[in-house]
Write a protein that holds these residues in place. Structure first.
Motif, PDB file in Angstrom:
ATOM      1  N   LYS A  12      41.563   4.008  -6.525  1.00 50.14           N
ATOM      2  CA  LYS A  12      40.393   4.470  -5.777  1.00 50.14           C
ATOM      3  C   LYS A  12      39.479   3.293  -5.423  1.00 50.14           C
ATOM      4  O   LYS A  12      38.955   3.211  -4.307  1.00 50.14           O
ATOM      5  CB  LYS A  12      39.623   5.502  -6.599  1.00 50.14           C
ATOM      6  CG  LYS A  12      40.321   6.849  -6.715  1.00 50.14           C
ATOM      7  CD  LYS A  12      39.509   7.826  -7.544  1.00 50.14           C
ATOM      8  CE  LYS A  12      40.238   9.162  -7.675  1.00 50.14           C
ATOM      9  NZ  LYS A  12      39.490  10.122  -8.512  1.00 50.14           N
ATOM     10  N   ILE A  13      39.301   2.387  -6.388  1.00 50.13           N
ATOM     11  CA  ILE A  13      38.453   1.218  -6.134  1.00 50.13           C
ATOM     12  C   ILE A  13      39.077   0.338  -5.055  1.00 50.13           C
ATOM     13  O   ILE A  13      38.413  -0.089  -4.104  1.00 50.13           O
ATOM     14  CB  ILE A  13      38.241   0.416  -7.435  1.00 50.13           C
ATOM     15  CG1 ILE A  13      37.410   1.250  -8.426  1.00 50.13           C
ATOM     16  CG2 ILE A  13      37.543  -0.905  -7.140  1.00 50.13           C
ATOM     17  CD1 ILE A  13      37.278   0.622  -9.789  1.00 50.13           C
ATOM     18  N   LEU A  14      40.399   0.079  -5.200  1.00 48.89           N
ATOM     19  CA  LEU A  14      41.081  -0.753  -4.210  1.00 48.89           C
ATOM     20  C   LEU A  14      41.065  -0.107  -2.834  1.00 48.89           C
ATOM     21  O   LEU A  14      40.852  -0.778  -1.825  1.00 48.89           O
ATOM     22  CB  LEU A  14      42.528  -1.001  -4.652  1.00 48.89           C
ATOM     23  CG  LEU A  14      42.733  -1.961  -5.830  1.00 48.89           C
ATOM     24  CD1 LEU A  14      44.195  -1.979  -6.241  1.00 48.89           C
ATOM     25  CD2 LEU A  14      42.264  -3.358  -5.474  1.00 48.89           C
ATOM     26  N   GLY A  15      41.310   1.208  -2.799  1.00 46.82           N
ATOM     27  CA  GLY A  15      41.295   1.914  -1.526  1.00 46.82           C
ATOM     28  C   GLY A  15      39.925   1.886  -0.883  1.00 46.82           C
ATOM     29  O   GLY A  15      39.795   1.678   0.330  1.00 46.82           O
ATOM     30  N   GLY A  16      38.883   2.072  -1.697  1.00 44.59           N
ATOM     31  CA  GLY A  16      37.520   2.047  -1.170  1.00 44.59           C
ATOM     32  C   GLY A  16      37.131   0.677  -0.650  1.00 44.59           C
ATOM     33  O   GLY A  16      36.559   0.543   0.443  1.00 44.59           O
ATOM     34  N   ILE A  17      37.456  -0.377  -1.427  1.00 49.17           N
ATOM     35  CA  ILE A  17      37.146  -1.741  -0.989  1.00 49.17           C
ATOM     36  C   ILE A  17      37.942  -2.091   0.261  1.00 49.17           C
ATOM     37  O   ILE A  17      37.430  -2.713   1.200  1.00 49.17           O
ATOM     38  CB  ILE A  17      37.446  -2.743  -2.124  1.00 49.17           C
ATOM     39  CG1 ILE A  17      36.457  -2.527  -3.287  1.00 49.17           C
ATOM     40  CG2 ILE A  17      37.357  -4.182  -1.614  1.00 49.17           C
ATOM     41  CD1 ILE A  17      36.741  -3.379  -4.500  1.00 49.17           C
TER      42      ILE A  17
END
Length: 212
Positions: free
Chosen positions: A175-180
């Motif tokens: 989720k963090i990677l996708g958001g960034i």
């Protein structure tokens, strides 16, 4: 007003490329740091991260030089590359956000199978775990991995599998990677739009008869 608009766009493009340059240096620095501390021993992983950082650094230098010199050809290719990066990064970010646990397990199995023994041992020692997944379909591979494992937890016989350790944080990490990734992909489309407008402006300080 024309000069102010030209200068504002020029400064915005330069600032955006300075950020990309810092991210490129950061990626290369993290890769070297991971190698020096033994976190990742695979030359392929290190080389891939360094290549991405170096490519981003080159792109940012191209955009920075093109903006400073108002170079039409460089700005055109820079804009085209940004649009291509936007499409790739947007697709990858959406895939990260949509990845299910079953798919994560399949990807882990595939990645684990491609790892060299030294890379597996280094990963097990760093994460303090042994083997990938202790399931029926992975039992034979799991027994072999445990025999080679030299993690600290092996002596206590209270080791978690590396698959469980990685999957525990995988959902949040994706989720963090996708958001960034989504955030940076929209900065790329913003950069392409700024460059498109900047290319169509005439430098107020240039020779009026100069070809643009």
């Amino acid at each position: 007003m024309g000069y102010l608009g030209f200068t504002c766009l020029k400064n915005a493009i330069c600032s955006l490329n300075v950020v990309y340059m810092m991210v490129g240096f950061l990626l290369m620095g993290v890769a070297v740091w991971g190698k020096s501390y033994g976190i990742v021993s695979s030359i392929h992983v290190i080389g891939g991260v360094i290549a991405v950082g170096f490519f981003l650094l080159l792109i940012s230098i191209m955009g920075l030089y093109g903006a400073i010199k108002h170079h039409q050809v460089l700005l055109f290719f820079y804009m085209a590359i940004l649009l291509l990066l936007f499409l790739i990064q947007f697709g990858m970010s959406c895939a990260c956000l949509a990845l299910r646990r079953e798919q994560q397990e399949n990807l882990l199995r595939a990645s684990w199978g491609l790892m060299a023994n030294d890379t597996r041992i280094s990963l097990e020692r760093h994460l303090n775990c042994c083997g990938l997944l202790n399931t029926t379909e992975d039992m034979e591979d799991f027994k072999k991995d445990v025999q080679l494992c030299n993690a600290a937890c092996k002596d206590t016989k209270k080791c978690f599998t590396c698959g469980d350790v990685m999957l525990k944080r995988a959902g949040e990490a994706l989720k963090i990677l996708g958001g960034i990734g989504l955030f940076f992909s929209f900065t790329e489309i913003l950069g392409a739009w700024l460059v498109m407008r900047f290319r169509n402006l005439k430098d107020p300080r240039a020779n009026p008869s100069a070809f643009l």
